[in-house]
Design a protein around this motif. Sequence first.
Motif, PDB file in Angstrom:
ATOM      1  N   ILE A  65       0.841  -1.209   0.000  1.00 53.89           N
ATOM      2  CA  ILE A  65       0.000   0.000   0.000  1.00 53.89           C
ATOM      3  C   ILE A  65       0.870   1.252   0.000  1.00 53.89           C
ATOM      4  N   LEU A  66       1.892   1.258   0.840  1.00 48.40           N
ATOM      5  CA  LEU A  66       2.750   2.444   0.945  1.00 48.40           C
ATOM      6  C   LEU A  66       3.548   2.685  -0.327  1.00 48.40           C
ATOM      7  N   LEU A  67       4.061   1.609  -0.926  1.00 47.67           N
ATOM      8  CA  LEU A  67       4.777   1.774  -2.194  1.00 47.67           C
ATOM      9  C   LEU A  67       3.859   2.349  -3.265  1.00 47.67           C
ATOM     10  N   ALA A  68       2.595   1.889  -3.275  1.00 47.60           N
ATOM     11  CA  ALA A  68       1.622   2.414  -4.243  1.00 47.60           C
ATOM     12  C   ALA A  68       1.354   3.892  -4.028  1.00 47.60           C
ATOM     13  N   HIS A  69       1.580   4.366  -2.799  1.00 45.01           N
ATOM     14  CA  HIS A  69       1.374   5.778  -2.485  1.00 45.01           C
ATOM     15  C   HIS A  69       2.674   6.588  -2.567  1.00 45.01           C
ATOM     16  N   GLY A  70       3.716   5.973  -3.078  1.00 37.68           N
ATOM     17  CA  GLY A  70       4.953   6.699  -3.309  1.00 37.68           C
ATOM     18  C   GLY A  70       5.886   6.804  -2.123  1.00 37.68           C
ATOM     19  N   VAL A  71       5.638   6.043  -1.072  1.00 40.75           N
ATOM     20  CA  VAL A  71       6.532   6.050   0.085  1.00 40.75           C
ATOM     21  C   VAL A  71       7.744   5.173  -0.229  1.00 40.75           C
ATOM     22  N   SER A  72       8.925   5.638   0.107  1.00 36.53           N
ATOM     23  CA  SER A  72      10.139   4.896  -0.234  1.00 36.53           C
ATOM     24  C   SER A  72      10.288   3.637   0.603  1.00 36.53           C
ATOM     25  N   ALA A  73      10.980   2.660   0.049  1.00 40.63           N
ATOM     26  CA  ALA A  73      11.228   1.412   0.769  1.00 40.63           C
ATOM     27  C   ALA A  73      12.032   1.673   2.039  1.00 40.63           C
ATOM     28  N   GLU A  74      12.963   2.622   1.981  1.00 38.88           N
ATOM     29  CA  GLU A  74      13.782   2.944   3.147  1.00 38.88           C
ATOM     30  C   GLU A  74      12.921   3.477   4.289  1.00 38.88           C
ATOM     31  N   ARG A  75      11.990   4.350   3.963  1.00 37.86           N
ATOM     32  CA  ARG A  75      11.113   4.898   5.003  1.00 37.86           C
ATOM     33  C   ARG A  75      10.163   3.820   5.533  1.00 37.86           C
ATOM     34  N   ILE A  76       9.697   2.955   4.646  1.00 42.45           N
ATOM     35  CA  ILE A  76       8.827   1.857   5.085  1.00 42.45           C
ATOM     36  C   ILE A  76       9.561   0.984   6.094  1.00 42.45           C
ATOM     37  N   ASP A  77      10.813   0.633   5.793  1.00 41.45           N
ATOM     38  CA  ASP A  77      11.602  -0.192   6.707  1.00 41.45           C
ATOM     39  C   ASP A  77      11.809   0.515   8.040  1.00 41.45           C
ATOM     40  N   ALA A  78      12.130   1.804   7.986  1.00 42.42           N
ATOM     41  CA  ALA A  78      12.446   2.549   9.196  1.00 42.42           C
ATOM     42  C   ALA A  78      11.250   2.672  10.130  1.00 42.42           C
ATOM     43  N   ARG A  79      10.040   2.704   9.571  1.00 41.97           N
ATOM     44  CA  ARG A  79       8.844   2.921  10.393  1.00 41.97           C
ATOM     45  C   ARG A  79       7.980   1.668  10.527  1.00 41.97           C
ATOM     46  N   ALA A  80       8.511   0.507  10.149  1.00 45.28           N
ATOM     47  CA  ALA A  80       7.710  -0.721  10.167  1.00 45.28           C
ATOM     48  C   ALA A  80       7.219  -1.069  11.568  1.00 45.28           C
ATOM     49  N   ASP A  81       8.078  -0.925  12.565  1.00 39.99           N
ATOM     50  CA  ASP A  81       7.654  -1.227  13.929  1.00 39.99           C
ATOM     51  C   ASP A  81       6.579  -0.257  14.406  1.00 39.99           C
TER      52      ASP A  81
END
Length: 255
Positions: free
Chosen positions: A64-80
């Motif tokens: 969902i986040l990738l589809a909204h243009g959020v970077s993989a790095e930010r997704i990893d950093a905020r996963a918890d």
Amino acid sequence: MAGAGDLLLLFDIDGTLMAGATAAHAAAVHQAICQVHSLSAVDRSLTRAIDPAGRTDPEISRAILLAHGVSAERIDARADDVRVATGEIYAQTCPADLSEFVLPGVPELLGALAARDDVRLSLVTGNYETVARVKLRAAGVGQWFASGQGGFGSDSEDRTDLPAVARARASHWEFHDGEPGTRIPGGNSRIDPHPRERTVVIGDTPRDVACALADDVRCIGVETGSFAAAELTAAGAHAVAADTAALAAAIDALV
């Protein structure tokens, strides 16, 4: 107390034990990713192509986040942060009674299995653990799944990792100390994960089957979700059950 000779049954939740109880769960995931990543809302036109069947919560969140243009790095950093927020939101918004969504015969099956001394009940689910526990408790079937056991989306985004996680935790039923592969205090033996040959994944999607095969354990597919027997068999399920009665028979055959 569990032993290595017991058959460890790793149940999926959605589509296997319950059906149709995902609305509040999905809403909690959406609200959490918006909250953590400062999105105004989830664009449903971007998420329609994301098939959630058999995926883990963090995998769905990432898509969902990738589809909204959020970077993989930010997704990893905020996963918890997303995991924690989802659990908190779901605990507040989950309906108090989800028993109507429990599939026919499931309480009776779990009760009968729990009374046996040759099987152990556990979970392998893509749900975050907090979500899984709240959902099962609201459904009235949580009492059959011990805390500290199972494999969840909160353990790994990759569902194929989860049977091994559950097998490692199952060893604690017997030893109650140490970590898998570490020495037991006061002894020379080591705690080993529950044997693959005594482990069975039970689920309703080809991804459930795939995670079992990835850990080289057996899988019983159930037709209680959206996939037919032929699809589960083609994915590599060792047996397929049409309903709870057939599932009970399939488990008996493996025991």
